[in-house]
Every structure is written in structure tokens, then in C-alpha cells.
Design a protein around this motif. Structure first.
Motif, short mmCIF file in Angstrom:
data_model
loop_
_atom_site.label_atom_id
_atom_site.label_comp_id
_atom_site.label_asym_id
_atom_site.label_seq_id
_atom_site.Cartn_x
_atom_site.Cartn_y
_atom_site.Cartn_z
N UNK A 113 20.84 15.62 21.30
CA UNK A 113 21.02 14.18 21.31
C UNK A 113 19.89 13.55 22.13
N UNK A 114 19.17 12.62 21.52
CA UNK A 114 18.09 11.93 22.21
C UNK A 114 18.46 10.46 22.33
N UNK A 115 18.46 9.95 23.52
CA UNK A 115 18.71 8.52 23.69
C UNK A 115 17.41 7.87 24.10
N UNK A 116 16.93 6.99 23.25
CA UNK A 116 15.61 6.42 23.48
C UNK A 116 15.65 4.92 23.28
N UNK A 117 14.73 4.21 23.96
CA UNK A 117 14.59 2.78 23.67
C UNK A 117 14.32 2.62 22.17
N UNK A 118 14.82 1.53 21.58
CA UNK A 118 14.79 1.37 20.13
C UNK A 118 13.39 1.52 19.54
N UNK A 119 12.38 0.92 20.18
CA UNK A 119 11.05 0.99 19.59
C UNK A 119 10.50 2.42 19.63
N UNK A 120 10.78 3.12 20.72
CA UNK A 120 10.34 4.51 20.80
C UNK A 120 11.06 5.37 19.77
N UNK A 121 12.36 5.12 19.61
CA UNK A 121 13.16 5.89 18.65
C UNK A 121 12.58 5.71 17.24
N UNK A 150 19.65 8.28 19.32
CA UNK A 150 20.45 7.07 19.59
C UNK A 150 19.54 5.99 20.13
N UNK A 151 19.62 4.82 19.54
CA UNK A 151 18.80 3.71 20.02
C UNK A 151 19.51 3.01 21.17
N UNK A 152 18.87 2.90 22.26
CA UNK A 152 19.46 2.19 23.41
C UNK A 152 18.41 1.27 23.99
N UNK A 153 18.82 0.39 24.88
CA UNK A 153 17.84 -0.49 25.54
C UNK A 153 17.10 0.33 26.59
N UNK A 154 15.96 -0.17 27.01
CA UNK A 154 15.17 0.55 28.02
C UNK A 154 15.97 0.74 29.30
N UNK A 155 16.71 -0.30 29.65
CA UNK A 155 17.49 -0.24 30.88
C UNK A 155 18.56 0.85 30.78
#
Ligand SMILES: Nc1nc2c(ncn2[C@@H]2O[C@H](COP(=O)(O)OP(=O)(O)O)[C@@H](O)[C@H]2O)c(=O)[nH]1
Lengths: 497, 329
Positions: free
Chosen positions: A454-462, A481-486
Motif C-alpha cells: 500500500x502506497x499513500x502518496x500526495x495526489x499529484x505524485x500518485x 492511495x491518493x492523500x493530501x501532502x499533509x
């Protein structure tokens, strides 16, 4: 700047040769194979007709037939080239070309084989066919429209099939008043596009196929600002692919045993070079031997290189049969039961997951099952997860699984031993062309449905990660998983804590 | 020494150049230029692939220059062994006598397994291009005869010398051209051919025609003949021959079956042929080129394509495609 070349450094002047090959003596005189691609009405027929016409490949009587059939000629007194090219009655009736046609022309310096493929919908399979043997692609664009999505599609397929030399023909330059700025803008856009595909040998040429400017004859009087090569000069200097670097490869086509005392292995060298005395391995058996003789009809040779059709005699009795590969002992190809590949689906039924096909590569034919992983979206150049049937004209990444040992090189390294076709066991038709991208270890292949990361990354990086090639092939190994940078930063903190 | 090396000292039959069979020093022959070498390698590859994958291959041998090149390449492909399949000649009964003589000399010199077939129906009905017309004659004595011979031999692959540059409908021909059990060719349903990987899988009754010379042009053929000293029938070289001019074609007029039409004058002059076939359908050209070098010199400035002499192609545009669909080579 009109001629782009990686080796030329910055600020290349237009006089730099397109494909750095300074020594005339070293010029490659083997036939150059090229493919022409363009959308309908970009002027592809006109361009090929022009090449044939201006190199005198059209004979008088053919021209007469042409004139009779086409009736009217255009305002330059030239016949309708499309009629010359559209060979088949069925196509002529429908006014479209539906297949790949091969044309031949030559200059004093070299001869050329053009794979002429149509620009309409079914182009993917036809282009893939034409591109499979091509050393160079000529991409046409209309100077009035510039680079279109279609140009991107064509360039993507050409690059995928391993073509590393592009010519951008900015056609109909007469219709934009021979405007230098327009040409340079299009050339620049194209250079950026090609860079994303990893193609760096690019020549952009402003031309009028109709008037014959910068095709075979110079267009200097109409475009004094252009000092680069004409199309034919570019083609004369282009390089043909050779797999002479890398290890020796001889896919055995047949065993020649004309009498008790002679046993030779016949085939075409598919990579590297060989000399008497060299140590070789027979795959898949792994038996080792030395080369005793290289026999040809003309003479017993002291070396053979990629492309040569030879008969190899070994110094000892080993078991070799059709489909085996004789290779250099110190640079061997990959052997295994699982490989990653990219394929182009060529027939209406598509390529079905889990179905067992025949795979033929070189002289080796074996059963394989194919698991689609992802599909290339041509409009964006992105790979999207796709595990169902790959429909006709689809380009997909697949996992190949064999019952018996398979022998390949990576296509990037060897276009012969890295390529294959798939044959449908029911229809016996050729249903896909494919290129090996990697070998999978047994464990990798087995765990395909197993653990996922499972990779959780900021949306643009994802998004960026998911559009890369590397990721597409391993899509099923990870959950992104797209998440916010924060939020990503929080997650990291949690992990560290 | 390979056991079959005896073949190597066979003397070519026709010395169209200063070829000296005594100076058989192979190393002395200059190497082929890279262009011809690439074409030769490709053709040998195709020969070997077909021979290995098919059960009963056969090579169509029509005696002309393309067949001569094909024969030479087949000998090279299987050396030091012999050609592992028979050669088939479809004799319409109207071939130039010089062709038949040459064919038999070749078979003798190279120890070929030569099969000659003539359509028995056509022969008994006395089919003639003059009384039955060129198109009917070709249908029966060539196309039908070929089908008969292929069925008789149960051949599943037949090599032919066709080139893609010959005629527009051939430009899309595959190297392995798939045929249905009744020998039909469907131009819209050909198998894709990628790289040099050929699909040789067929069902019983189906077959392929294989074309090792697909990528050769007419100039390549001539230059290869020159470089390799390949023997050719003397018809390719100019000498005084009797002929008439009929429908714009120079027709050979020395056969006993030839009849001049009212008003036609039999002339004699230096004549040669660019393609060989049935003499009533094969036009000659006025030429003084009597050696290979002269023929090539003439060719390189020629502006008329070689099939011009053939009546078949001119019948109608698209006629070749029609013939091919019906099973003509
Ligand atoms: N003005 C001009 N017209 C061209 C040029 N090249 C092609 N055309 C015209 O563009 C139209 C489409 O060309 P064609 O060769 O049939 O395009 P294709 O569909 O790509 O094969 C025809 O009317 C051509 O005469 C060019 O360089 N200048």
C-alpha cells in the motif's frame, strides 16, 4: 534550428548531418527499411508517389496505365499517385487502403523499402506490422495543423516497436507561404513529443510533396531559409539496425545431415558474431561445444555476423534440433518460464486472458498462456490497468507463462530474439506481435495475486507514479492511495513513531 | 570435405559471360555487396524455414531469370545437402523450345528432382492461345494446371519467384501467402507478417505460397545473376530472331505453329526477351545486348517496366489480382 540531433550539442546549425555518420566510406549500403505514417489527407500517397517518381522507380508503361485509369491529372501534370499505390481492386473500389504495402526505390547510394500503411482507424495493427522491420519512421503532418493527437499515436507506436530514428515531414508548407516560424514551431513541438518517447534522432523537414520540394529535389528556391537535408539525403544517411553487438545467437532452423560424416546447424545469425574455436552453449539443454567450421556455399568462412545465413559445425556430438538456440558461452540470453512483454492485438477476437496460444520466436514454437496486465491509452501515452481481453488494435503489457523453457533477449537489446508472434490454436491465424521487456523470476510470477504493497502518496505524485511504465507493469503489486501532502506527512510520522 | 561437394564442380551450362569453369577458386569471387548479401540472406532464411516447417514443399520452376535466381538460392540454402524438395514446371506446350532445353540441362547438371506437369484436359482439347484466346489459355494451361499439379503432389508449400515490385497487386503480398484448400487467395484476409517470423501453421489441404524474392527488384535480380554467374536461358540475350509485330508486341515467329495474319510481315532482327513465358504471349524487345553486362547497361536506362511484354497484365487493370484470387501464381 532545423535538424535535431543529440550528438550535435546545443545550437546545432542546419548543416549538421542528421544521423552523425561522417565517413562516407563507412556508409551503410544495406537497404533501409522505413515506414510512413500520417493521417488521412496529410499527403502520404503524394509523398510516396513523389519518392517513386523522382527516383525514377515509376516506369513509363506504369505511368501510362496510371494516366489512363486516373483520367484527370493534377495541375502539375503528374498522375494521381494514390492510384499507383493502391494496388488492390477491393481497396480501390472502397477508396481506402486497408493493409501494408511495400514499395521499392533506390538512388545511386542506397535502396529503400517503404512499408506503406494506411492512416485510418485500423492503423495500429498495420502500423505495428510495418514498423516491426523498419529502421526509421517518416511521420507526416500538415503544416496548417501541426502536431495532432494522431501524430502522437503514430510516434508512440513507432517508438514502441523499437524505431529510434524519426523524420518529421512538415508537408504542404506551400500552403502556409513557406513560413519559417510555422515550421520551427512544429519542429519544436515534435522534438518535445519525441523526447517523451525516448527517441532522440530526429530530423524535421519542411516540404511540399505535391511540388516535390525537399523530397528528392531541393526546395531551396522556395525556402532559402532552410539549409537542412532533403528527405532522400536523410534516408541515405540513416543507419540500419544491426544486432552485431551483444552475444552470438543462432536460432537453429534445421539440421543438415547429407551424409554420415557431416552434421551442420542451419540458421540466420540473430545477434553477435562467431568464429571457429568459439565456445558456445546449446539452449535449452545447456550442452557446451566449440565451433569447428562455418560453412556456406561459397566458402568456409572465418567469421559470421548478425544477418548471415550460415551452417555451423560443432566439434563434438551434441543433441541439437530445430528450435534450439546456439549462443555464446559468455553472453547468454534469458531462459525461463515467465516473461513480461508488450503485445499488439492484431485480430478481431483479441487476446484472451488464460487462453493457451502458440508462440513463435525465431525458429522456436511453444505453448504459452497470456495474462494481460495493462493497456496503453494512445491518446495520452499512459498505461491503464487492464486484465481482460485485449481487443483488436490494443497495445498491452502481458505476463507470458510457458510450460517449457523459453529463450529470449530483451527486445531493446535484440530485435530478433526479443520478438515473437502469437498464433491462435483454433484459427491458426497470427493474432499478436510481441516484444519481450523482462524476465520474471518464478517467485515474482507466483506471487502475482499475493501480497500487495500500500502506497499513500500526495495526489499529484500518485498520478505521476501511476502513469510511468515501470509502475504499469507492476500495477497489481501495489495499491496507491491518493492523500493530501499533509496527510502523507502524518502517515510518515505515524510510521516513524 | 562435405560429402555432397561434387555438386560444387558442376559446370554452369551457359557461358553468358567470360565465366571459366576451370578457375573454380571460390575465394577469388569478390564478396557480394552488402545490399545483395542482405537480400540473399533473407531468401535463404525463408527457404530453410519453409523446408523445416512444411511436410511437402515444392518449388515452382518457370525457367526464367527469377526462377534461375531462386534455384541458385535454394542450392545455397541447403548446401552441403541437396535441395530437399522437387521442382515443378507447368508446361503449357507453348513455351519457347530454348526454355525446355535449358530446363533439362539444369536438371541434369544439378541433379534436380524435376516434375513436369501439363494439363491433360487442355492438351487433349488442343487449347491454344491463338484459337482460344490468351486469357482462356492461361486459365486452363497455367492456373488450372498448377492446381492439378499441386493437388497431385499434395504439396503444402510452394515456392515462387514473385517480387513485390513487379505489379501493384503484389505490393501487399506476404512472404508466406496463405491459400485455401481450393487454392484461393483472399487479399483481405491475409495473415499479418511481423519481423522475420513466419506463421507456417496450416490445416490439411491448406497451403502457402512462399516468396523468397519478395523484396528483390528487377535490377537486384540482374546484378545478382552477374555477381554469382548464374546460368540463364539464351533467350535473354539478343541474337537475330524472326518475329512479327502484332498489337504492339514483337511476337517470335519461328515456331511451326506460328501463322502470320493477313498483311503481317515476318521480319528478322536482333531481339531479346525481358521475361519468358508462352511465346505467343511474350513480347520481345529490339536490342543488341548480347552479354549480361550489355543487358544490365540497357536495363539501367530502361524506362519500361518488365511486365510490359506480357499480354496478361494489359488485359485489364486489376487483372493480375483477379488471376491470383483464382489461383494463378
Ligand atoms: N498544396 C499541397 N497539397 C498537397 C501536398 N501534398 C499533398 N497534397 C494534397 O493533399 C491531398 C491529400 O493528399 P494524399 O496524398 O491523397 O493524402 P493521404 O490521404 O495522406 O494519402 C491531395 O489533394 C493532394 O494533392 C503539398 O505538399 N502541397
Amino acid at each position: 534550428m532545423t535538424s535535431y540531433n543529440d550528438h550535435s550539442g546545443s545550437g546545432a546549425s542546419a548543416t549538421i548531418l542528421p544521423f552523425a555518420e561522417p565517413q562516407r566510406a563507412a556508409r551503410d549500403t544495406r537497404p533501409l527499411r522505413l515506414i510512413t505514417c500520417g493521417s488521412v489527407d496529410d499527403g502520404k500517397s503524394t509523398l510516396i508517389g513523389r519518392l517513386l517518381w523522382d527516383t525514377k522507380a515509376v516506369k513509363e508503361d506504369q505511368a501510362a496505365t496510371l494516366k489512363r485509369d486516373s483520367g484527370a491529372q493534377n495541375d502539375l501534370g503528374l498522375p494521381d499517385f494514390a492510384l499507383l499505390l493502391d494496388g488492390l481492386q477491393a481497396e480501390r473500389e472502397q477508396g481506402i487502403t486497408i493493409d501494408v504495402a511495400y514499395r521499392y526505390f533506390s538512388t545511386d547510394r542506397r535502396s529503400f523499402i517503404v512499408a506503406d500503411t494506411p492512416g485510418h482507424e485500423q492503423y495500429t495493427r498495420n502500423m505495428a506490422t510495418g514498423a516491426s522491420t523498419a529502421d526509421l519512421a517518416v511521420l507526416l503532418t500538415d503544416a496548417r495543423t501541426g502536431i495532432l493527437e494522431q501524430t502522437r499515436r503514430h510516434a508512440t507506436i513507432a517508438a514502441l516497436m523499437g524505431i529510434r530514428q524519426f523524420v518529421l515531414a512538415v508537408n504542404k508548407i506551400d500552403l502556409v507561404g513557406y513560413d519559417k516560424a510555422i515550421f520551427e514551431k512544429i519542429a519544436h513541438d515534435f522534438k518535445e513529443l519525441a523526447a517523451t518517447l525516448g527517441v532522440r534522432q530526429i530530423t524535421a523537414i519542411p516540404m511540399s510533396a505535391l511540388k516535390g520540394e525537399n523530397v528528392v529535389l531541393s526546395g531551396h528556391s522556395a525556402m532559402p531559409w532552410y539549409e537542412g537535408p532533403t528527405l532522400i539525403e536523410t534516408l541515405e544517411l540513416a543507419t540500419t539496425r544491426s544486432a552485431q553487438t551483444g552475444g552470438f545467437r543462432l536460432p537453429v532452423q534445421r539440421v543438415s545431415r547429407p551424409g554420415e560424416s557431416f552434421r551442420g546447424y542451419q540458421g540466420t545469425v540473430a545477434g553477435g558474431a562467431v568464429r571457429p574455436g568459439d565456445s558456445v552453449v546449446v539452449l535449452p539443454s545447456g550442452m557446451v561445444a566449440n565451433v569447428k567450421q562455418i560453412v556456406t556455399f561459397d566458402l568456409v568462412r572465418n567469421a559470421a555476423v548478425a544477418g548471415d545465413a550460415i551452417t555451423l559445425v560443432l566439434d563434438r556430438q551434441v543433441d541439437v534440433s530445430r528450435g534450439d538456440m546456439i549462443v555464446s558461452i559468455d553472453a547468454q540470453p534469458l531462459t525461463g518460464h515467465h516473461f513480461d512483454a508488450q503485445i499488439v492485438a492484431l485480430q478481431a477476437g483479441g487476446i484472451e486472458p488464460g487462453k493457451r496460444y502458440w508462440l513463435k520466436s525465431g525458429s522456436r514454437r511453444q505453448r504459452v498462456s497470456v495474462a494481460p496486465l495493462s493497456q496503453l491509452e494512445l491518446s495520452s501515452g499512459k498505461w491503464k490497468t487492464h486484465e481482460d481481453t485485449l481487443a483488436m488494435n490494443a497495445i498491452g503489457k502481458v505476463l507470458l507463462s510457458f510450460d517449457e523453457t523459453a529463450i529470449f533477449d530483451i527486445y531493446e537489446q535484440n530485435r530478433s530474439t526479443g520478438a515473437f508472434i502469437l498464433i491462435d490454436p483454433d484459427t491458426l491465424n497470427t493474432v499478436a506481435g510481441g516484444m519481450i521487456t523482462a524476465k520474471r523470476s518464478q517467485a515474482d510470477a507466483a506471487h502475482r495475486d499475493g501480497q500487495r504493497v500500500v502506497l499513500s502518496l500526495p495526489a499529484d505524485l500518485a498520478d505521476q507514479l501511476m502513469s510511468t511504465e515501470i509502475f504499469a507493469a507492476r500495477r497489481d503489486e501495489a495499491d496507491v492511495r491518493r492523500v493530501s501532502a499533509a496527510r502523507a506527512a502524518d502517515l510518515m510520522k505515524d510510521l516513524e513513531a | 570435405m562435405p560429402p555432397d561437394a561434387a555438386t560444387r564442380t558442376d559446370k554452369p551450362m551457359q557461358s553468358h559471360t567470360e565465366f571459366d569453369p576451370q578457375s573454380k577458386d571460390k575465394a577469388a569471387k569478390p564478396p557480394l555487396d552488402p545490399h545483395l548479401k542482405a537480400l540473399e540472406n533473407e531468401a535463404i532464411h525463408i527457404f530453410r524455414e519453409v523446408a523445416a516447417e512444411f511436410e511437402r514443399p515444392v518449388m515452382l520452376y518457370s525457367i526464367g531469370k527469377d526462377s534461375s535466381v531462386l534455384l541458385h538460392l535454394a542450392r545455397k540454402a541447403f548446401y552441403p545437402g541437396k535441395i530437399p524438395f522437387p521442382l515443378l514446371h507447368i508446361d503449357t506446350g507453348w513455351k519457347f523450345p530454348e526454355m525446355i532445353a535449358f530446363r533439362d540441362e539444369m536438371a541434369e547438371a544439378f541433379g534436380l528432382n524435376l516434375v513436369v506437369h501439363t494439363n491433360p484436359r487442355g492438351a487433349s482439347e488442343g487449347i491454344s492461345p491463338f484459337t482460344h484466346g490468351s486469357s482462356y489459355h492461361t486459365d486452363v494451361m497455367k492456373t488450372e494446371a498448377l492446381r492439378q499439379a499441386l493437388d497431385l503432389g499434395q504439396y503444402d508449400a510452394a515456392f515462387g519467384g514473385a517480387r513485390r515490385d513487379e505489379e501493384a497487386s503484389r505490393a501487399k503480398e506476404r512472404i508466406y501467402s496463405f491459400r485455401t484448400p481450393d487454392h484461393k487467395w483472399d487479399p483481405r484476409n491475409q495473415r499479418p507478417e511481423l519481423w522475420n517470423i513466419y506463421n507456417g501453421m496450416v490445416r490439411r489441404g491448406e497451403s502457402v505460397r512462399a516468396f523468397p524474392l519478395s523484396n528483390w527488384t528487377e535490377v537486384d535480380i540482374w546484378r545478382y545473376i552477374q555477381a554469382e554467374n548464374i546460368p540463364l536461358p539464351p533467350l535473354y540475350f539478343a541474337k537475330p530472331r524472326k518475329f512479327v509485330e502484332r498489337d504492339g508486341m514483337l511476337m517470335w515467329a519461328e515456331d511451326p505453329r506460328f501463322e502470320a495474319l493477313p498483311g503481317e510481315q515476318v521480319q528478322e532482327g536482333m531481339l531479346r526477351f525481358r521475361t519468358l513465358g508462352c511465346w505467343p504471349l511474350t513480347g520481345g524487345i529490339r536490342s543488341t545486348a548480347s552479354t549480361l553486362d550489355e543487358v544490365i547497361a540497357e536495363l539501367e536506362i530502361a524506362t519500361v517496366s518488365e511486365r510490359q511484354g506480357r499480354a496478361i497484365d494489359r488485359d485489364q487493370a486489376g487483372s493480375m489480382e483477379k488471376k491470383k484470387r483464382e489461383g494463378y501464381f
